[in-house]
Motif scaffolding. Structure first.
Motif, PDB file in Angstrom:
ATOM      1  N   ALA A 269       3.329  -3.818   3.460  1.00 13.71           N
ATOM      2  CA  ALA A 269       4.318  -3.630   4.517  1.00 13.71           C
ATOM      3  C   ALA A 269       5.517  -4.532   4.302  1.00 13.71           C
ATOM      4  O   ALA A 269       6.686  -4.106   4.464  1.00 13.71           O
ATOM      5  N   ALA A 270       5.260  -5.787   3.929  1.00 14.88           N
ATOM      6  CA  ALA A 270       6.373  -6.701   3.672  1.00 14.88           C
ATOM      7  C   ALA A 270       7.205  -6.231   2.470  1.00 14.88           C
ATOM      8  O   ALA A 270       8.452  -6.236   2.510  1.00 14.88           O
ATOM      9  N   PHE A 271       6.493  -5.821   1.427  1.00 23.75           N
ATOM     10  CA  PHE A 271       7.208  -5.350   0.242  1.00 23.75           C
ATOM     11  C   PHE A 271       7.977  -4.072   0.541  1.00 23.75           C
ATOM     12  O   PHE A 271       9.130  -3.881   0.095  1.00 23.75           O
ATOM     13  N   PHE A 272       7.379  -3.155   1.335  1.00 27.30           N
ATOM     14  CA  PHE A 272       8.059  -1.908   1.685  1.00 27.30           C
ATOM     15  C   PHE A 272       9.307  -2.195   2.518  1.00 27.30           C
ATOM     16  O   PHE A 272      10.371  -1.601   2.312  1.00 27.30           O
ATOM     17  N   ALA A 273       9.182  -3.107   3.480  1.00 25.71           N
ATOM     18  CA  ALA A 273      10.351  -3.440   4.296  1.00 25.71           C
ATOM     19  C   ALA A 273      11.462  -4.044   3.453  1.00 25.71           C
ATOM     20  O   ALA A 273      12.652  -3.706   3.603  1.00 25.71           O
ATOM     21  N   TYR A 274      11.065  -4.948   2.545  1.00 28.41           N
ATOM     22  CA  TYR A 274      12.069  -5.565   1.667  1.00 28.41           C
ATOM     23  C   TYR A 274      12.733  -4.518   0.785  1.00 28.41           C
ATOM     24  O   TYR A 274      13.973  -4.479   0.647  1.00 28.41           O
ATOM     25  N   GLU A 275      11.919  -3.629   0.200  1.00 30.52           N
ATOM     26  CA  GLU A 275      12.458  -2.602  -0.690  1.00 30.52           C
ATOM     27  C   GLU A 275      13.350  -1.635   0.083  1.00 30.52           C
ATOM     28  O   GLU A 275      14.401  -1.197  -0.414  1.00 30.52           O
ATOM     29  N   TYR A 276      12.938  -1.321   1.311  1.00 33.37           N
ATOM     30  CA  TYR A 276      13.739  -0.388   2.108  1.00 33.37           C
ATOM     31  C   TYR A 276      15.114  -0.971   2.411  1.00 33.37           C
ATOM     32  O   TYR A 276      16.146  -0.311   2.273  1.00 33.37           O
TER      33      TYR A 276
ATOM     34  N   VAL B 248      -4.986  -8.003   3.714  1.00 29.46           N
ATOM     35  CA  VAL B 248      -3.992  -8.683   2.872  1.00 29.46           C
ATOM     36  C   VAL B 248      -3.103  -7.668   2.159  1.00 29.46           C
ATOM     37  O   VAL B 248      -1.869  -7.799   2.102  1.00 29.46           O
ATOM     38  N   MET B 249      -3.739  -6.631   1.597  1.00 27.31           N
ATOM     39  CA  MET B 249      -2.972  -5.593   0.898  1.00 27.31           C
ATOM     40  C   MET B 249      -2.015  -4.895   1.851  1.00 27.31           C
ATOM     41  O   MET B 249      -0.856  -4.615   1.506  1.00 27.31           O
ATOM     42  N   LEU B 250      -2.508  -4.607   3.077  1.00 24.85           N
ATOM     43  CA  LEU B 250      -1.669  -3.907   4.036  1.00 24.85           C
ATOM     44  C   LEU B 250      -0.470  -4.751   4.445  1.00 24.85           C
ATOM     45  O   LEU B 250       0.674  -4.267   4.483  1.00 24.85           O
ATOM     46  N   ILE B 251      -0.706  -6.015   4.717  1.00 23.69           N
ATOM     47  CA  ILE B 251       0.394  -6.892   5.104  1.00 23.69           C
ATOM     48  C   ILE B 251       1.379  -7.065   3.948  1.00 23.69           C
ATOM     49  O   ILE B 251       2.617  -7.016   4.128  1.00 23.69           O
ATOM     50  N   THR B 252       0.824  -7.251   2.738  1.00 18.86           N
ATOM     51  CA  THR B 252       1.707  -7.421   1.567  1.00 18.86           C
ATOM     52  C   THR B 252       2.530  -6.170   1.310  1.00 18.86           C
ATOM     53  O   THR B 252       3.739  -6.237   1.041  1.00 18.86           O
TER      54      THR B 252
ATOM     55  N   PHE C 123      -2.161   1.835  -6.367  1.00 15.89           N
ATOM     56  CA  PHE C 123      -2.436   0.412  -6.567  1.00 15.89           C
ATOM     57  C   PHE C 123      -3.450  -0.100  -5.534  1.00 15.89           C
ATOM     58  O   PHE C 123      -4.339  -0.885  -5.849  1.00 15.89           O
ATOM     59  N   THR C 124      -3.302   0.366  -4.286  1.00 10.01           N
ATOM     60  CA  THR C 124      -4.241  -0.061  -3.244  1.00 10.01           C
ATOM     61  C   THR C 124      -5.653   0.420  -3.532  1.00 10.01           C
ATOM     62  O   THR C 124      -6.639  -0.325  -3.368  1.00 10.01           O
ATOM     63  N   LEU C 125      -5.767   1.677  -3.950  1.00  7.31           N
ATOM     64  CA  LEU C 125      -7.089   2.192  -4.314  1.00  7.31           C
ATOM     65  C   LEU C 125      -7.701   1.399  -5.449  1.00  7.31           C
ATOM     66  O   LEU C 125      -8.901   1.081  -5.435  1.00  7.31           O
ATOM     67  N   ALA C 126      -6.872   1.096  -6.446  1.00  9.97           N
ATOM     68  CA  ALA C 126      -7.385   0.302  -7.561  1.00  9.97           C
ATOM     69  C   ALA C 126      -7.828  -1.078  -7.096  1.00  9.97           C
ATOM     70  O   ALA C 126      -8.882  -1.604  -7.510  1.00  9.97           O
ATOM     71  N   CYS C 127      -7.044  -1.674  -6.196  1.00 12.21           N
ATOM     72  CA  CYS C 127      -7.420  -2.989  -5.676  1.00 12.21           C
ATOM     73  C   CYS C 127      -8.703  -2.924  -4.862  1.00 12.21           C
ATOM     74  O   CYS C 127      -9.570  -3.810  -4.963  1.00 12.21           O
TER      75      CYS C 127
ATOM     76  N   VAL D 285     -16.821  -7.728   5.064  1.00 10.11           N
ATOM     77  CA  VAL D 285     -15.853  -8.777   5.390  1.00 10.11           C
ATOM     78  C   VAL D 285     -14.855  -8.947   4.244  1.00 10.11           C
ATOM     79  O   VAL D 285     -13.632  -9.057   4.465  1.00 10.11           O
ATOM     80  N   ILE D 286     -15.374  -8.952   3.016  1.00  7.54           N
ATOM     81  CA  ILE D 286     -14.473  -9.125   1.865  1.00  7.54           C
ATOM     82  C   ILE D 286     -13.494  -7.958   1.756  1.00  7.54           C
ATOM     83  O   ILE D 286     -12.286  -8.145   1.547  1.00  7.54           O
ATOM     84  N   LEU D 287     -14.016  -6.716   1.895  1.00  9.30           N
ATOM     85  CA  LEU D 287     -13.153  -5.540   1.766  1.00  9.30           C
ATOM     86  C   LEU D 287     -12.123  -5.495   2.895  1.00  9.30           C
ATOM     87  O   LEU D 287     -10.950  -5.163   2.673  1.00  9.30           O
ATOM     88  N   LEU D 288     -12.545  -5.796   4.110  1.00  9.80           N
ATOM     89  CA  LEU D 288     -11.594  -5.810   5.220  1.00  9.80           C
ATOM     90  C   LEU D 288     -10.536  -6.883   5.022  1.00  9.80           C
ATOM     91  O   LEU D 288      -9.355  -6.674   5.329  1.00  9.80           O
ATOM     92  N   THR D 289     -10.942  -8.020   4.522  1.00 13.36           N
ATOM     93  CA  THR D 289      -9.974  -9.085   4.256  1.00 13.36           C
ATOM     94  C   THR D 289      -8.980  -8.659   3.192  1.00 13.36           C
ATOM     95  O   THR D 289      -7.759  -8.838   3.349  1.00 13.36           O
ATOM     96  N   CYS D 290      -9.516  -8.096   2.111  1.00 16.04           N
ATOM     97  CA  CYS D 290      -8.626  -7.623   1.047  1.00 16.04           C
ATOM     98  C   CYS D 290      -7.699  -6.522   1.563  1.00 16.04           C
ATOM     99  O   CYS D 290      -6.501  -6.497   1.256  1.00 16.04           O
ATOM    100  N   GLY D 291      -8.251  -5.583   2.361  1.00 10.80           N
ATOM    101  CA  GLY D 291      -7.432  -4.513   2.905  1.00 10.80           C
ATOM    102  C   GLY D 291      -6.323  -5.023   3.801  1.00 10.80           C
ATOM    103  O   GLY D 291      -5.179  -4.559   3.743  1.00 10.80           O
TER     104      GLY D 291
END
Length: 601
Positions: free
Chosen positions: A29-36, A23-27, A163-167, A15-21
């Motif tokens: 994606a948002a950061f990638f869209a903004y950067e793009y 969150v990381m995925l949404i963050t 960064f995702t792997l490290a997280c 549950v913790i890993l899926l939650t973190c994943g």
């Protein structure tokens, strides 16, 4: 492993890993869209700046219509590898110069299009006007590929993946430690529940842990165990009381007299409930007092303190005893607060709690059960209910004992009556035999007596010895006659003087019917013969004067004779009636015994 069998530790980590994943995925994606979006705008702005610089440098070449200078200006675009094409147009739309030269005629548009910079067909295209002193001199057309954007985002994706792997690695390590905060209290509760289930020991309690929710969960679990333990204790108490009630009921079933029945009940009550004092009281003929029938074997010391003994009378006060005699179970939690004489006795003897249960049978109270303890408020509601049920069982058993005693007495009376009738029958047979013997003896000795008297009176020539012999014979004959007389008196004894008394004929006939029932009913049925008895008794018969014993004996003999006259069965009729006869209207009571057997009419 299914979700139903996965350990809670692994579930929590998942549950913790899926939650973190997530969150990381949404963050990301948002950061990638903004950067793009921002990088596209930056690229477009950079190309616009470059176009403005090239246009400013192209004004002289356009002013003098010098294609060579124009190409030299456009060749500066070599420093920008992502600019794939550039063209310089005159105001009349003629192409003046292009970059690179190979594209001069291949992709050159007939017209540069509208001014501005935009993304089209996978390219960044810009149309920049060339202006000098407010006068438009021509148009610069630029084309740039999106390679810079792709390179930027490839680098960005690589950094993001690392960064995702490290997280994820950090989340995995932290979740392995932090899941214990949740799993350990839950596993501790599970271990406690398993221990309770295996040992059936509801006194076990879970250790309270930190955290408000876990503390509430532990408290709720412990409260549940407390409730279950209380229910288990009450259930065991009820089962023990039911077992006690069963033992008492079984023990009272073998007793048929009230004292022994009461002693068994009180003994079990003192041993197993237990109580400090117990006794049984029965109602006297007067409703103002109770008699103490039995005191429990272990209650002797308390009885002396209460100044009570068996067979003592206890006045009925207007509180506990009066209410109990009305059919109500009475419980006094503290006798010190009751100002009536009977509870005050218990208070003075140190017995604070008192229960008085009625012995009720067929809506009639014939006694009470008294139980007391030294501590105040020591009888619980289940115990009071048990005493009420016990009193009902005791009342029923006592009633059955009384019925058994009455039945036993009736049976004894019947047996004595039957024995008396059998004795009378034997005496009758003996009398008949004695009468026959006496008749035969009288017939045998009459000639001897006659001739002996005749010889002694009419023969003067007898010798003295002969007269002596004849005298001896006469004495013997007189003795035999006396013996025969005594035999007759044995069969039919007579009083010296007959005493007459009032006799109720109908009642006398009922007595005779009961006395002779064994002869005309039981014995006849044993032989396979049925004799029907009919009674036709007149009402309101007056009493007669006579010897009730003699009349009863006469009727008994008549019934026996009637039974003997019906060896194959028949109808035996007993009839009474009142008749009047004579001029003076004398009233007589007639009693008839009729049968349908053989013999005289």
């Amino acid at each position: 492993m299914s979700a139903h069998t996965r350990p809670i530790r692994r579930t929590l980590m998942t549950v913790i890993l899926l939650t973190c994943g997530a969150v990381m995925l949404i963050t990301s994606a948002a950061f990638f869209a903004y950067e793009y979006l921002t990088f596209r705008q930056l690229t477009l702005r950079n190309l616009e700046i470059l176009g403005k610089a090239i246009a400013a440098n192209s004004t002289a070449a356009l002013a003098f219509d010098n294609p060579g200078d124009a190409r030299e200006v456009l060749s500066a675009l070599k420093a920008q590898p992502h600019v794939v094409a550039a063209r310089l147009y005159l105001n009349d739309g003629r192409l003046m110069a292009s970059y690179p030269d190979a594209a001069a005629h291949a992709t050159a548009p007939s017209a540069p299009g509208n001014d501005g910079y935009r993304f089209e067909f996978g390219l960044l295209r810009g149309v920049q006007p060339v202006v000098q002193d407010g006068r438009r001199m021509g148009t610069l057309y630029l084309e740039s590929d999106l390679g810079e954007i792709y390179e930027h985002f490839q680098f960005f994706l690589g950094i993001g993946a690392l960064f995702t792997l490290a997280c994820f690695a950090a989340a995995y390590l932290l979740s392995g430690r932090l899941q214990g905060v949740i799993s350990k209290p839950i596993l501790a509760l599970a271990a406690t529940a398993r221990q309770v289930s295996e040992r059936r020991d509801y006194s076990v309690r879970a250790t309270r842990t930190q955290g408000q929710e876990f503390s509430q969960l532990t408290d709720a679990f412990n409260h549940m165990l407390t409730r279950i333990e209380g229910d288990q204790t009450r259930l065991q108490s009820q089962l023990s009381r039911l077992a006690l009630l069963h033992r008492i009921t079984h023990a009272t079933g073998a007793r048929h007299d009230l004292p022994s029945l009461f002693r068994v009940v009180l003994h079990n009550l003192e041993e197993d409930l237990p109580v400090d004092f117990a006794c049984m009281c029965v109602c006297e003929a007067s409703a103002d007092a109770l008699s103490i029938a039995v005191i429990g074997p272990k209650s002797a010391q308390c009885a002396s303190a209460l100044r009570l003994a068996e067979n003592d009378l206890v006045p009925v006060d207007q509180n506990a005893l009066a209410r109990c005699l009305g059919g109500e179970l009475v419980y006094e939690p503290d006798t010190r607060e009751i100002r009536f004489p009977f509870p005050q006795r218990f208070s003075e003897a140190g017995l604070r709690s008192l229960v008085v249960a009625p012995l009720l049978v067929e809506k009639r109270v014939f006694g009470v059960l008294v139980a007391a303890r030294r501590a105040s408020e020591s009888f619980s509601s289940p115990e009071c209910e048990f005493l009420r049920q016990l009193s009902e069982h005791v009342a029923l058993a006592a009633h059955q004992a009384q019925l058994y005693g009455a039945l036993q007495r009736a049976y004894d009376d019947l047996r004595q009556s039957q024995q008396a009738m059998m004795q009378q029958e034997r005496l009758r047979a003996l009398g008949e035999m004695a009468s026959g013997i006496a008749h035969d003896i009288n017939n045998a000795i009459s000639p001897i007596a006659l001739y002996t008297e005749s010889l002694l009176e009419r023969e003067p020539g007898l010798s003295e010895q002969a007269r002596e012999y004849l005298g001896t014979i006469r004495t013997a004959i007189e003795d035999v006659a006396e013996t025969v007389a005594r035999m007759r008196e044995f069969y039919r004894p007579r009083e010296a003087e007959l005493v007459l008394s009032r006799v109720e004929c109908n009642r006398l006939i009922d007595q005779v019917v009961n006395l002779t029932r064994a002869r005309w009913s039981d014995q006849a049925q044993q032989r396979g013969v049925f004799i029907q008895l009919k009674t036709e008794l007149a009402e309101s018969l007056p009493d007669i004067m006579g010897s009730e014993v003699e009349i009863r004996d006469a009727l008994t003999n008549l019934i026996f004779n009637a039974v003997d006259a019906m060896p194959a069965g028949g109808t035996l009729t007993l009839r009474t009636r009142l008749v009047s006869s004579g001029a003076d209207i004398t009233r007589q009571v007639q009693v008839e015994v009729a049968d349908t057997g053989i013999g005289m009419d």
